[in-house]
Write a protein that holds these residues in place. Structure first.
Motif, PDB file in Angstrom:
ATOM      1  N   PRO A 160       3.905  18.608  11.771  1.00  0.00           N
ATOM      2  CA  PRO A 160       2.776  18.236  11.358  1.00  0.00           C
ATOM      3  C   PRO A 160       2.972  17.865  10.187  1.00  0.00           C
ATOM      4  O   PRO A 160       3.503  18.318   9.358  1.00  0.00           O
ATOM      5  N   PHE A 161       1.829  16.755   9.705  1.00  0.00           N
ATOM      6  CA  PHE A 161       1.929  15.999   8.610  1.00  0.00           C
ATOM      7  C   PHE A 161       0.565  15.842   8.148  1.00  0.00           C
ATOM      8  O   PHE A 161      -0.535  15.751   8.936  1.00  0.00           O
ATOM      9  N   PHE A 162       0.517  15.218   6.724  1.00  0.00           N
ATOM     10  CA  PHE A 162      -0.833  14.758   6.227  1.00  0.00           C
ATOM     11  C   PHE A 162      -0.351  13.599   5.327  1.00  0.00           C
ATOM     12  O   PHE A 162       0.827  13.496   5.087  1.00  0.00           O
ATOM     13  N   PHE A 163      -1.093  12.918   5.061  1.00  0.00           N
ATOM     14  CA  PHE A 163      -0.757  11.686   4.097  1.00  0.00           C
ATOM     15  C   PHE A 163      -1.854  11.509   2.942  1.00  0.00           C
ATOM     16  O   PHE A 163      -2.979  12.065   2.876  1.00  0.00           O
ATOM     17  N   LEU A 164      -1.028  11.365   1.896  1.00  0.00           N
ATOM     18  CA  LEU A 164      -2.049  11.037   0.483  1.00  0.00           C
ATOM     19  C   LEU A 164      -1.830   9.720  -0.062  1.00  0.00           C
ATOM     20  O   LEU A 164      -0.598   9.424  -0.520  1.00  0.00           O
ATOM     21  N   TYR A 205       0.939  -1.259  -0.001  1.00  0.00           N
ATOM     22  CA  TYR A 205      -0.047  -0.202  -0.035  1.00  0.00           C
ATOM     23  C   TYR A 205       0.835   1.262  -0.203  1.00  0.00           C
ATOM     24  O   TYR A 205       1.805   1.281   0.860  1.00  0.00           O
ATOM     25  N   THR A 206       0.550   2.155  -0.934  1.00  0.00           N
ATOM     26  CA  THR A 206       1.740   3.309  -1.090  1.00  0.00           C
ATOM     27  C   THR A 206       1.020   4.532  -1.115  1.00  0.00           C
ATOM     28  O   THR A 206      -0.390   4.883  -0.936  1.00  0.00           O
ATOM     29  N   GLY A 207       1.742   5.730  -0.897  1.00  0.00           N
ATOM     30  CA  GLY A 207       1.285   7.020  -0.652  1.00  0.00           C
ATOM     31  C   GLY A 207       2.394   7.875  -0.338  1.00  0.00           C
ATOM     32  O   GLY A 207       3.616   7.547  -0.228  1.00  0.00           O
ATOM     33  N   LEU A 208       1.995   9.025  -0.087  1.00  0.00           N
ATOM     34  CA  LEU A 208       3.117  10.189   0.054  1.00  0.00           C
ATOM     35  C   LEU A 208       2.707  10.726   1.382  1.00  0.00           C
ATOM     36  O   LEU A 208       1.656  11.307   1.834  1.00  0.00           O
ATOM     37  N   LEU A 209       3.706  10.693   2.218  1.00  0.00           N
ATOM     38  CA  LEU A 209       3.696  11.434   3.585  1.00  0.00           C
ATOM     39  C   LEU A 209       4.325  12.829   3.351  1.00  0.00           C
ATOM     40  O   LEU A 209       5.394  13.015   2.867  1.00  0.00           O
ATOM     41  N   VAL A 210       3.663  13.807   3.867  1.00  0.00           N
ATOM     42  CA  VAL A 210       3.959  15.328   3.683  1.00  0.00           C
ATOM     43  C   VAL A 210       4.257  16.089   4.831  1.00  0.00           C
ATOM     44  O   VAL A 210       2.914  15.963   5.826  1.00  0.00           O
ATOM     45  N   PHE A 211       5.352  16.431   5.091  1.00  0.00           N
ATOM     46  CA  PHE A 211       5.297  17.029   6.499  1.00  0.00           C
ATOM     47  C   PHE A 211       5.560  18.561   6.112  1.00  0.00           C
ATOM     48  O   PHE A 211       6.463  18.769   5.493  1.00  0.00           O
ATOM     49  N   ARG A 212       4.897  19.413   7.037  1.00  0.00           N
ATOM     50  CA  ARG A 212       4.637  20.764   6.670  1.00  0.00           C
ATOM     51  C   ARG A 212       5.470  21.778   7.134  1.00  0.00           C
ATOM     52  O   ARG A 212       5.719  22.775   6.862  1.00  0.00           O
ATOM     53  N   LEU A 229       6.011   6.517   0.669  1.00  0.00           N
ATOM     54  CA  LEU A 229       5.797   5.622   2.142  1.00  0.00           C
ATOM     55  C   LEU A 229       5.347   4.251   1.043  1.00  0.00           C
ATOM     56  O   LEU A 229       4.215   4.449   0.274  1.00  0.00           O
ATOM     57  N   LYS A 230       5.758   2.906   1.543  1.00  0.00           N
ATOM     58  CA  LYS A 230       5.108   1.813   1.160  1.00  0.00           C
ATOM     59  C   LYS A 230       4.946   0.990   2.377  1.00  0.00           C
ATOM     60  O   LYS A 230       5.796   0.721   3.273  1.00  0.00           O
ATOM     61  N   VAL A 231       3.716   0.208   2.723  1.00  0.00           N
ATOM     62  CA  VAL A 231       3.273  -0.345   3.636  1.00  0.00           C
ATOM     63  C   VAL A 231       3.060  -1.924   3.330  1.00  0.00           C
ATOM     64  O   VAL A 231       2.260  -1.956   2.397  1.00  0.00           O
ATOM     65  N   ASP A 262       3.578  -5.706   8.421  1.00  0.00           N
ATOM     66  CA  ASP A 262       4.937  -6.455   8.422  1.00  0.00           C
ATOM     67  C   ASP A 262       5.993  -5.689   8.572  1.00  0.00           C
ATOM     68  O   ASP A 262       6.887  -5.779   9.245  1.00  0.00           O
ATOM     69  N   ALA A 263       5.895  -4.485   7.328  1.00  0.00           N
ATOM     70  CA  ALA A 263       7.015  -3.654   7.560  1.00  0.00           C
ATOM     71  C   ALA A 263       6.823  -2.367   6.530  1.00  0.00           C
ATOM     72  O   ALA A 263       5.580  -2.508   5.928  1.00  0.00           O
ATOM     73  N   VAL A 264       7.495  -1.260   6.885  1.00  0.00           N
ATOM     74  CA  VAL A 264       7.321  -0.140   6.082  1.00  0.00           C
ATOM     75  C   VAL A 264       8.713   0.254   5.432  1.00  0.00           C
ATOM     76  O   VAL A 264       9.652  -0.116   5.970  1.00  0.00           O
ATOM     77  N   GLN A 265       8.444   1.024   4.216  1.00  0.00           N
ATOM     78  CA  GLN A 265       9.761   1.220   3.533  1.00  0.00           C
ATOM     79  C   GLN A 265       9.395   2.959   3.116  1.00  0.00           C
ATOM     80  O   GLN A 265       8.578   3.373   2.759  1.00  0.00           O
ATOM     81  N   LEU A 266      10.548   3.684   3.328  1.00  0.00           N
ATOM     82  CA  LEU A 266      10.721   4.973   3.246  1.00  0.00           C
ATOM     83  C   LEU A 266      11.685   5.478   2.146  1.00  0.00           C
ATOM     84  O   LEU A 266      12.537   4.638   1.865  1.00  0.00           O
TER      85      LEU A 266
END
Length: 964
Positions: free
Chosen positions: A545-549, A452-459, A510-512, A491-495
């Protein structure tokens, strides 16, 4: 011609029989879900494409429709993130009157306006629609959702103005309207019109990346506010910065950059002693360069691209020991740069480009070991003094005299722009990744899976070294700890690929990866996405602070685009054999009558899970259940890995408790009785009936039971943070501040009041104690363990004459003497719990009884009632607001005569009043998931059903007081 007609007639008969077949099935299926809620879900199913494939049948709650959670027969939560939904949000959703959580984030296909009727969802606490394609104005009816704590509408296409009615949301914790197309001014209250200045309990104002105009109202901020983050970056705001911002002493992050603000930086900013990130860049601020030495913990400061008066480099900056990032590009600075600046111990990046700085650059012999970059291009630096050990620092002196003196000679490294791109990717965990087929990816554990993939955005990150593996390892570990603590199937996360975007946000891919198989189911993806959209995950503090897409997940069946091709092929084949199927239906219809009896029996078992109940052994008729499910013994064997010791999480006089994992990934606590301690069938049935009718936020829920193969098992919700007794004794590692204790007291009181006053018939718990009050992931108190409870339905005297049972120290002396049990017996026990909360002492400790000790020490004429020697030392240094009234309440609960004790309803009102007088909101959760609760905190809390907790908690009390 005749043959054709016969075939047509036969097909018609087949179709009619098919319709009759399904009509019969429907007629014998009893839907447990509330009819109105079912209609709404079917309406949503009609207007949405790509709904989950198990959205079939007439019982969403009983059939566990993906993304749907229920309390009893009512739908309370819809969480469907990253599932590819498309369509509009129907106004019918307003009929889900018990809905508390709505999270449809990361579905780009969801579009159109939000319906005005959304304001009818009066019980909604979380409205999260991040990363969709909704547009149009935000309906002002959201101001009617007074229970909202999270309002996250960021990363959509909303237009219009910010509704002033949002100011009515007094319980709001998180307000995020960023990355839309909102315009107009920021609303503040005026007479009867509400505004955002009324949100004194809100911690987060996130309004960046919109088109807001006008000045920031001075009235927007006041000293009553408890804001942590104020983000107005990348708008079209004008005018002066309001000096009232300096009154919000709690502020930690402030971004006003990329606007058109003018005037000077208010002197009141020097009061912001908690501020860690400050960005005022890319405005038109003027006047003298601000002195902000009062910001003693400031990590990142960006004042670039403003029109401050020309001045020498501020010497006070060299004393700001917390600075990691200093950005002062194009700020009219002049003169030399003091070498002491580069000795700041945490300094990583300095950007002083495009100023009038001159002289020689000397980073000093003891520059920061973390220093990575000094950018001073386009200044007047005439010389650079290189020091030993400075080779690891990237220095940029382009367009300075020092780089222009030898145009034909070899260029120095500091005259060439360095490559600052980071290539960081989470490394493998001591394994060698193999080649993965299809669209699978190798995880850090070297397993191939559909991530499961997406973008972590730290403001507003406080660091700038994007090549620091230690920082990202901490983030990776924090993510995994959060996922594990909330029992997510990860099981694991990848940045990978950390980089800064044009707004100075930090973007990280981010990959979960799934646990136990190579793909996620819909429930797993939605729960992971919710933990990120709802801010359950707390990153390390340096990330801010962050959000996720999230991306759409297309591998729920272990396939993906390839499976779509297979599905298309299947459709073609299905169409080809359709005629054959219709003919076969004639045969099925012929045997329908024979099988109808079995179907009816199966339907009966579904609606009456005790169809196999043995009524010949004095068990009575079938239990009358309200929401509890009958599990088979084989199911529970599977969920507990054959009741393995590895899954055992506690034991006691009654038997053992096992952790069970449902196929959805949800955890259960399964209480399995030993043969010698099993109740009679009638008693077991009575206990199940009692527990199944209890449904309240502050009461532990019975999920189901098992009564077959000679077994008696009760299945409860899994409560992760232990007992109140463990928290007070320090066993669970949870910090119990005074205000947190007040919230726990209120939650437990509400649960007990529900049992006494709202349960039908009323229930007397009979064993209230700190060991039977559990704390969930938000530290919400839940009353547990109903093994001794009694119903009041058959009593007309207001009491039940019964054998005395309970736990020494909590036992009502009046009940002990008369054997007449009333609800006031629970009130007495609860009063003892209140004294435990204040003292952290067990009821009977070293021969001393807590009630007597408090009575003897009390002196109402003295400070804190003269209880300094009795109060828990862990809270003695706090402001114990309301302690006097709290002790008064406890002592009224433990009055010797039951008639003189308050009811639990009165106890609830009194604790609510104490909280209000202490400046707290009695309707907020004990610990919000976005509060600064630091994960129980720094320790691994024991589970309430662990062996250690049974040693004290009495989860299966071997020493109940049971006089014969």
């Amino acid at each position: 011609m005749g043959t054709s007609a016969t075939t047509t007639a036969g097909l018609r008969i087949s179709v009619l029989l098919l319709l009759a077949f399904f009509t019969a099935r429907i007629s014998i299926t009893q839907a447990a879900t509330n009819g109105g809620d079912l209609s709404v879900l079917n309406s949503l199913k009609d207007v949405w494409a790509n709904t989950p494939p198990n959205w079939v049948g007439g019982d969403p709650c009983g059939d566990n429709w993906d993304g749907i959670s229920c309390s009893g027969i009512r739908v309370t939560s819809i969480t469907l993130s990253s599932t590819g939904l498309s369509g509009q949000l129907s106004g019918d959703i307003a009929s889900l009157s018990e809905l508390q959580i709505l999270d449809l984030s990361y579905n780009k296909g969801l579009r159109g306006n939000l319906p005005q009727s959304i304001g009818n969802l009066k019980k909604l606490t979380n409205l999260i629609l991040v990363g969709c394609s909704f547009s149009g104005p935000i309906p002002d009816s959201v101001g009617s959702l007074t229970r909202l704590t999270y309002l996250s509408l960021n990363s959509n296409g909303f237009t219009g103005t910010i509704p002033p009615s949002i100011g009515n949301l007094i319980n709001l914790y998180w307000l995020d309207l960023a990355d839309n197309q909102l315009e107009g001014s920021v609303p503040v209250s005026d007479g009867d019109t509400p505004g955002l200045d009324l949100l004194v309990n809100t911690k987060h104002f996130h309004f960046g990346k919109n088109q807001l105009t006008g000045s920031i109202p001075t009235k927007l901020f006041n000293s009553s506010m408890t804001l942590l983050h104020v983000l107005f970056d990348s708008n079209k705001l004008t005018g002066n910065i309001p000096p009232t911002l300096g009154q919000v002493n709690s502020l930690e992050v402030l971004r006003l950059d990329r606007n058109s603000l003018t005037g000077t930086v208010p002197g009141s900013f020097n009061n912001l002693g908690s501020l860690t990130e400050l960005s005022l860049s890319n405005n038109d601020l003027n006047g003298p360069f601000p002195n902000i030495t009062g910001m003693t913990v400031l990590s990142s400061m960006d004042m670039s691209n403003n029109s401050f008066d020309s001045s020498s480099f501020p010497s006070w900056i060299s004393s700001m020991g917390s600075l990691t990032t200093l950005m002062l590009e194009n700020t009219q600075l002049q003169g030399p740069v003091p070498a002491g600046l580069f000795s700041l111990p945490n300094l990583q990046t300095v950007n002083l480009a495009r100023n009038d700085l001159n002289g020689s650059l000397d980073i000093g012999p003891s520059h920061s070991s973390q220093l990575q970059l000094i950018d001073m291009q386009s200044n007047f630096i005439s010389d650079y003094r290189q020091r030993p050990g400075a080779n690891d620092v990237d220095i940029i002196l382009l367009r300075n005299p020092v780089c222009d003196e030898t145009p034909n000679g070899p260029r120095q490294s500091y005259c060439i722009p360095p490559d600052r791109n980071s290539k960081y990717t989470t490394p493998s965990n001591s394994c060698v990744p193999g080649r993965c087929s299809s669209n699978k990816t190798a995880s850090p554990n070297c397993a191939c899976a559909f991530a499961y993939t997406g973008l972590l955005v730290f403001r507003a990150p406080s660091f700038s070294d994007l090549g620091n593996a230690t920082i990202f390892t901490a983030l990776q570990r924090s993510l995994m700890d959060s996922f594990r603590s909330t029992q997510l199937p990860v099981d694991a996360v990848q940045l990978s690929n950390p980089r800064k975007d044009s707004s100075e946000y930090l973007d990280i891919d981010l990959k979960v990866f799934p646990y136990g198989q190579d793909f996620f189911n819909r429930s797993g993806v939605s729960r992971i996405a919710f933990s990120l959209s709802n801010q359950t995950f707390k990153p390390p503090s340096m990330f801010g602070p962050f959000f996720f897409l999230g991306d759409e997940y297309t591998h729920f069946d272990g396939g993906g685009s390839g499976s779509k091709k297979s599905a298309s092929t299947g459709i073609i084949i299905g169409a080809a054999v359709g005629g054959i199927v219709l003919v076969l239906m004639v045969i099925l219809a012929a045997v329908y009558a024979f099988r109808q009896k079995k179907r009816a029996q199966k339907a009966t078992e579904q609606s009456h899970p005790f169809a196999h109940w043995d009524a010949t052994e004095n068990t009575g008729g079938f239990p009358q259940l309200k929401g509890a499910r009958c599990f088979s013994f084989d199911e529970l064997k599977k969920y507990t890995n054959n009741f393995s010791d590895a899954n055992a999480i506690g034991s006691g006089g009654y038997g053992k408790v096992y952790r069970g994992v449902l196929p959805t990934g949800h955890l259960l606590a399964i209480k399995r009785a030993q043969r010698e301690s099993m109740q009679g069938g009638h008693e077991f049935k009575t206990e199940i009936e009692l527990l199944s009718r209890v449904h309240h936020k502050n009461v532990v829920s019975l999920v189901g039971f098992c009564f077959e193969q000679g077994e008696q098992m009760l299945i409860y919700e899994y409560v992760p943070n232990g007992t109140l007794g463990d928290a007070l004794s320090g066993k669970s590692g949870i910090s119990m501040e005074w205000t947190r204790r007040l919230k726990v007291a209120l939650g437990a009181a509400r649960g007990l009041a529900y049992l006494h006053e709202l349960a039908d018939p009323p229930i007397i718990h009979r064993d209230i104690k700190s060991a039977n009050i559990l704390l969930d992931e938000r530290l919400t108190a839940k009353v547990a363990d109903f093994g001794l409870s009694k119903l009041m339905g058959d009593s007309e005297k207001g009491h039940v004459t019964t054998q005395v049972k309970g736990t020494m120290g909590y036992l009502d002396p009046e009940y002990y003497m008369t054997q007449q049990l009333t609800e006031k017996s629970d009130v007495y026990s609860f009063g003892v719990v209140l004294l435990e909360l204040a003292t952290a002492k067990r009821p009977i400790e070293r021969g001393k009884y807590i009630v007597r000790e408090v009575k003897m020490a009390m002196d109402k004429t003295k400070s804190l009632y003269n209880l300094q020697t009795v109060i828990d030392p862990a809270i003695c240094n706090e402001s114990l607001k309301g302690l006097d009234k709290f002790v008064d309440l406890a002592m009224s609960c433990v009055h010797e005569t039951g008639a003189d004790r308050p009811s639990m309803g009165d106890v609830v009102k009194e604790i609510e009043l104490i909280l209000q007088q202490a400046g707290l909101n009695p309707n907020a959760d004990s610990v919000s998931t976005s509060a600064t609760y630091e994960e129980a905190e720094k320790g691994s809390p024991r589970h309430p059903y662990s062996k250690e907790s049974f040693e004290y908690s009495g989860g299966f009390p071997p020493s109940k007081l049971e006089p014969q």
